[in-house]
Design an enzyme around this catalytic site. Structure first.
Site, short mmCIF file in Angstrom:
data_model
loop_
_atom_site.label_atom_id
_atom_site.label_comp_id
_atom_site.label_asym_id
_atom_site.label_seq_id
_atom_site.Cartn_x
_atom_site.Cartn_y
_atom_site.Cartn_z
CB THR A 94 -1.01 0.00 1.45
OG1 THR A 94 -1.67 -1.26 1.31
CG2 THR A 94 -1.87 1.36 1.16
CB SER A 116 2.73 -8.15 1.19
OG SER A 116 1.82 -8.07 1.97
CB SER A 117 -1.83 -11.18 -0.90
OG SER A 117 -2.09 -10.15 0.20
CB CYS A 161 -2.82 -17.75 23.25
SG CYS A 161 -4.10 -18.97 23.97
N1 ASP Z 1 -2.52 -5.70 0.92
C1 ASP Z 1 -1.44 -4.77 1.07
C2 ASP Z 1 -0.03 -5.52 1.06
O1 ASP Z 1 0.07 -6.35 2.09
C3 ASP Z 1 -1.75 -4.17 2.40
C4 ASP Z 1 -0.28 -3.14 2.93
O2 ASP Z 1 0.21 -2.88 2.03
O3 ASP Z 1 -0.31 -2.80 3.87
O4 ASP Z 1 0.78 -5.48 0.35
#
Ligand code: ASP
Length: 372
Positions: free
Chosen positions: A13, A58-59, A309
């Protein structure tokens, strides 16, 4: 001499903007990121930049990306005093953990950061995160970097990366470090609590190297173990970027069935399971479950026990519901996060040669990831 910082953009992001047609967030050219933060020029350090050719959400991170990132740092290790990695927050805790295991005996900081709102957004958290991260990575004492480990900086807190987990999809405070305090809290002053920093060194050649495992070292140090061993400890940075991903995270839940557990345990090529148990490491005592775990361990699949946890540790044997797990040879994840346990398992699967070795290193702190 001003410290030299390498800023590595992987995506996320922080470097995204809205597509004017679809309004979906997508990555944009890294050069534009710097245009949005002219303040960077005021920092008392020299900043160089490098970007993934195709920045990613990053996914989409995978082992190749981890290695690509590790290679960038390893190849330029001697040219810079610190490394700042811009990364999506979604899998940042995994990447941070993986990097911490890749680099043994770091002598320089590698700090990951990102943001919840894009850099171009009026209310963005990206600027503070980025500017403070660079400042933290530039901090020195007696001409030596203060931080010599892999960290995450997010929303005023500096954490040890392999202790973190992402806990919020929409709060600026997106991360937590449940079992280890923040290394620094940014306020009017930016003081790092040096008593909390990772002090340990790890015997870089302690692993019995598997014949087929590639062990690459800092090019300027050389690849000969004898040469490495003759060097002073602080120069013994060793880079081991290979991970094995024939692993799975199995999260227990009330009502989980035998066919589901059996199907996961029987995945062909499976080498390791991170078992997310309840509380202090407890699991169902039903015969089918214990038998399935036992059979899986007996066929050479390593199983580590971590807790679902957010805080606290696994203590197998504390309750009746974990006695059998200990007896059948499950490895304890103690107070490791799932993210860190997964990365450590993927790493140790490649660099250890027996269950005894794996268990020894898994249950021991090699980068400050677990409380011993
Ligand atoms: N979906 C984004 C990513 O992990 C969210 C972020 O950048 O915080 O690449």
């Amino acid at each position: 001499m001003k410290p030299s910082i390498l800023l590595i953009y992987t995506g996320g992001t922080i470097g995204m903007m809205k597509d004017p047609e679809t309004w979906a967030l997508k990555s944009f050219n890294f050069e534009e990121l710097l245009l949005h933060i002219p303040e960077l020029r005021q920092l008392d350090c020299k900043i160089s930049t490098v970007s993934f050719k195709d920045p990613i959400d990053s996914s989409d991170m995978n082992l190749q990306h981890w290695q690509q990132l590790g290679d960038v740092i390893n190849d330029r290790y001697d040219d810079h005093d610190g490394f700042v990695v811009l990364h999506g927050s979604d899998t940042m805790a995994y990447t941070g953990s993986a990097l911490s295991f890749m680099f043994e005996n770091l002598t320089k900081p590698i700090i990951l950061t990102g943001s919840q709102l894009p850099i171009g957004d009026l209310r963005t958290d990206a600027k503070e995160n980025l500017i403070t991260t660079i400042q933290l990575a530039s901090q020195t004492e007696n001409d030596q970097p203060i931080v010599k480990e892999v960290c995450i900086y997010f929303e005023y807190q500096l954490y040890r990366a392999n202790r973190t987990a992402k806990i919020s999809a929409d709060h600026f405070e997106a991360f937590t470090s449940p079992n280890y305090p923040p290394l620094a809290i940014s306020g009017v002053y930016l003081n790092i609590d040096q008593s909390l920093l990772w002090q340990g060194t790890f015997d870089a050649f302690a692993f019995k190297k598997k014949p087929d495992a590639e062990v690459r070292t800092n090019p300027n140090i050389g690849e000969t173990p004898e040469l490495q061993e003759s060097l002073p400890e602080e120069q013994m940075m060793v880079y081991r970027p290979e991970f094995i991903n024939d692993v799975v995270i199995l999260k227990l839940f009330p009502g989980i069935t035998e066919p589901v557990v059996a199907a996961i345990c029987n995945i062909p090529q499976l080498k390791g399971i991170v078992l997310e148990t309840y509380g202090s490491g407890n699991a169902p005592t039903e015969k089918w479950f214990i038998d399935c775990m036992k059979k899986t361990l007996n066929r050479g699949v390593y199983i580590v026990n971590v807790t679902q946890c957010r805080g606290g540790a696994v203590d197998m044997g504390k309750y009746e519901t974990s006695v059998q797990l200990k007896e059948i040879g499950m490895v304890s994840g103690k107070d490791m996060t799932t993210e860190s346990a997964l990365a450590k398992m993927m790493y140790l699967l490649n660099y250890t040669t027996s269950l005894a070795d794996f268990k020894h290193y898994f249950e021991k702190s090699i980068r400050g990831e677990v409380t011993e």
